[in-house]
Design an enzyme around this catalytic site. Structure first.
Site: not given
Length: 389
Positions: A86, A148
């Site tokens: 991400d 994350e």
């Protein structure tokens, strides 16, 4: 007739183009949050083409998110090369380059996730190119995680599942090709005070929450000084735990006594400091400031805390990182998934080609000159921990 998959992954630059072009923002704001599955799909194809066994690891409660694990070889131990799939949200208007298009300019590769840290996943696959599972004494795993940059749902799901992975892990966060063995924790806390609104012409008609928050801030700044004096770790550039007051809002009009006020703070604990203990100390200080003033109060985490990480300097993965880079292992103040990997029993090091100064910034980039050294380091780690050399 289904397409025949390639015998090898595409060239590195093509992998990087695909990764950067596939948006996978994670955010605590639902309107900004995106699935990471579209970026995992090409990774799964490339890993399969390279001979890896590919597994999609679902994340309970988050059907649009997943972790992806590729494994080459079998047996105990082994090395995990890990990166999050991400990125942070972005404002394209602030970029000089298209954030979702890999652009080479002046010896740099620009694009969202080039440094932090989609590029590392392509580099890990490139470093494994040509490996045969039969060569490996211990398995090589490439892991792509979810979220994350927000709540770390991916890493937390791995810990909750309790599934063992490798013996050693390298997380490719941006460290400028320098090994990192420790980092501070990350806590985000919301402090809310509730008083009583009233007409500003008569203070006795209300109980001002802004004035109460002034007392809370005084207590917090005093506590910050106490922490600085009592806790030091010279491994860190900022050698003490920090508290930052990052957001405050209270009231609704100049001529009304403020009835509610909210403060958001960032706390960065050192290794050895427990987030739960710090939150308990925070609650005591807020209570001591608010209750004598007749204010209701609340302290709540903005997200589940990220614990500090501290891999021993004597760990084999740390020593290998120091030998391959020529730098002593360092400690940093930003958080990573390292404590969650450590909780799974892995010796964990953070080592990546980007610079944290480029992370979370418009025109994020990866210097092209960093690519070959990073590939050399990854191949050296594979030789040591998978090939037995």
């Amino acid at each position: 007739m289904p397409a025949i998959p390639p015998r090898e992954p595409p060239e590195l630059i093509e992998m990087l183009r695909t990764l950067i072009a596939t948006s996978s923002v994670s955010s605590v704001k639902p309107d900004w949050d995106q699935s990471n599955r579209p970026v995992l799909e090409p990774l799964a194809d490339w890993l399969a083409a390279a001979g890896f066994k590919v597994e999609w690891l679902e994340i309970p409660g988050h059907p649009d998110k997943a972790n992806l694990l590729g494994t080459l070889g079998s047996g105990p131990g082994g090395l995990v090369l890990a990166g999050h799939s991400d990125t942070v949200p972005y404002d394209a208007d602030l970029w000089q380059h298209d954030p979702l298009r890999l652009t080479e300019d002046g010896g740099r590769l620009y694009g969202l996730g080039t440094a932090d840290m989609k590029s590392f996943l392509g580099l890990a696959i490139e470093a494994a190119r040509g490996l045969d599972a039969a060569q490996l004494k211990h398995p090589l795993m490439i892991l792509a995680t979810a979220d994350e940059e927000s709540a770390m749902h991916g890493a937390r799901a791995l810990v909750a599942a309790g599934r063992p992975l490798g013996r050693y892990a390298v997380i490719g966060e941006p460290t400028g090709l320098r090994p990192v063995r420790a980092h501070k924790g990350v806590m985000g806390e919301a402090i809310r005070l509730v008083g009583r609104s009233g007409h500003a012409s008569d203070p006795s008609l209300g109980n001002n929450a802004i004035e109460g928050m002034h007392a809370v801030l005084t207590a917090l700044l005093s506590w910050r000084d106490e922490l600085k004096q009592a806790h030091r770790d010279p491994a860190f550039r900022v050698a003490w735990p920090t508290i930052n007051c990052g957001h405050i809002h209270g009231g609704d009009n100049f001529n009304r006594i403020c009835g509610q006020c909210e403060l958001h703070i960032d706390i960065r604990p050192l290794p050895g400091q427990e987030p739960d203990d710090l939150r308990a100390a925070l609650r005591r200080r807020v209570a001591d400031a608010a209750e004598p003033r007749g204010l209701a109060w609340q302290v709540e985490p903005l997200f589940p805390s990220i614990p500090p990480a501290d891999t021993p300097a004597t760990a084999a993965i740390v020593r290998a990182g120091e030998e391959l880079t020529g730098h002593a292992a360092e400690a940093v103040s930003f958080g990573t998934e390292a404590p969650f990997f450590s909780a799974l029993g892995m010796e964990t090091m953070v080592l990546g080609p980007g610079d944290v100064d480029q992370a979370h910034q418009p025109d994020e980039y990866l210097a092209i000159e960093r690519i070959e050294p990073m590939l050399g380091m990854l191949r050296g780690l594979i030789r040591r921990f998978c090939l037995g050399g």
